[in-house]
Design an enzyme around this catalytic site. Structure first.
Site, short mmCIF file in Angstrom:
data_model
loop_
_atom_site.label_atom_id
_atom_site.label_comp_id
_atom_site.label_asym_id
_atom_site.label_seq_id
_atom_site.Cartn_x
_atom_site.Cartn_y
_atom_site.Cartn_z
N ASN A 12 0.84 -1.19 0.00
CA ASN A 12 0.00 0.00 0.00
C ASN A 12 0.88 1.24 0.00
O ASN A 12 1.97 1.26 0.58
CB ASN A 12 -1.00 0.00 1.16
CG ASN A 12 -0.37 -0.08 2.53
OD1 ASN A 12 0.55 -0.87 2.77
ND2 ASN A 12 -0.87 0.71 3.47
N GLU B 230 0.24 5.19 0.69
CA GLU B 230 -0.69 6.24 1.11
C GLU B 230 -0.28 7.59 0.53
O GLU B 230 0.86 7.78 0.08
CB GLU B 230 -0.74 6.32 2.64
CG GLU B 230 -1.32 5.07 3.27
CD GLU B 230 -1.40 5.14 4.78
OE1 GLU B 230 -2.06 4.27 5.34
OE2 GLU B 230 -0.79 6.04 5.40
N CYS C 293 -4.02 0.57 -2.72
CA CYS C 293 -3.90 -0.63 -1.91
C CYS C 293 -2.84 -1.56 -2.48
O CYS C 293 -2.51 -1.51 -3.68
CB CYS C 293 -5.24 -1.36 -1.86
SG CYS C 293 -6.58 -0.38 -1.17
N GLU D 113 -3.02 -4.74 -3.12
CA GLU D 113 -3.55 -5.65 -4.13
C GLU D 113 -3.55 -5.01 -5.51
O GLU D 113 -3.11 -5.60 -6.50
CB GLU D 113 -4.98 -6.10 -3.77
CG GLU D 113 -5.08 -6.81 -2.44
CD GLU D 113 -5.35 -5.90 -1.25
OE1 GLU D 113 -5.95 -6.36 -0.27
OE2 GLU D 113 -4.94 -4.70 -1.28
N CYS E 89 -10.30 -4.79 0.28
CA CYS E 89 -11.43 -3.87 0.31
C CYS E 89 -12.32 -4.11 -0.92
O CYS E 89 -11.96 -4.85 -1.84
CB CYS E 89 -10.94 -2.42 0.35
SG CYS E 89 -10.24 -1.82 -1.20
N CYS F 213 -10.69 -3.30 -4.31
CA CYS F 213 -9.72 -4.32 -4.71
C CYS F 213 -10.41 -5.60 -5.16
O CYS F 213 -9.97 -6.25 -6.11
CB CYS F 213 -8.74 -4.60 -3.58
SG CYS F 213 -7.54 -3.26 -3.36
#
Length: 130
Positions: A42, A44, A53, A55, A86, A89
Site C-alpha cells: 500500500n 498512502e 492498496c 492488491e 477492500c 480491490c
C-alpha cells in the site's frame, strides 16, 4: 506455487509499504497463470483518495509488464488479524482472476483461503456488446 511461499513474498512486499498516515502496512503477492509472482504494497498519500492498496499495486505492476491472468493472491498486513481486500480491490481483482483464490495470513500464521467469487459474488462487468 505453495501458499507459504506466496505469503513470504507478500510479507517481504509489506516491508516496502508507505503508510505514514494510518500506520497500517499491507503486502500482496499475485501469482500469474504462467507462474510469475508480482508483489505490491500500500502507498498512502496525504490526498487520501490517491492512496493505492497493495492488491491493486501488484495488479498494476503485472499489467504494466503485459500479464493479465492470475490464479491467486496472498495478502498480509501489520494487523494481528486477517486483512481482507477492500471492495474496490475485490472488484479490481475480478477483472483479472475470475476463478482466483485469495490467501490471507494473520500475525500468528493462521491461513484462510477463499475463492474470489465468494468474496465478491456479483462483481460488476460491462457487456462486450456496448
Amino acid at each position: 506455487m505453495d501458499n507459504d511461499i506466496l505469503i513470504s513474498y507478500a510479507k517481504k512486499a509489506m516491508g516496502n509499504a508507505y503508510a505514514p498516515y494510518s500506520g497500517f502496512s499491507v503486502g500482496a503477492a499475485l501469482l500469474s497463470a504462467d507462474g510469475e509472482v508480482f508483489t505490491g504494497c500500500n502507498v498512502e498519500n496525504s490526498s487520501f483518495g490517491a492512496t493505492i492498496c497493495a492488491e491493486r499495486c501488484a495488479v498494476l505492476k503485472a499489467v504494466s509488464e503485459g500479464c493479465t491472468s492470475f490464479t491467486k493472491i496472498a495478502i498480509v498486513s501489520s494487523s494481528d488479524d486477517l486483512t481482507y481486500p477492500c471492495g474496490i480491490c475485490r472488484q479490481f481483482l475480478s477483472e483479472f482472476m475470475e476463478d482466483g483464490e485469495v490467501i490471507l495470513c494473520d500475525s500468528e500464521g493462521n491461513i484462510k483461503e477463499y475463492s474470489l467469487d465468494t468474496l465478491i459474488p456479483f462483481s460488476f462487468t460491462l457487456t462486450k456488446d456496448m
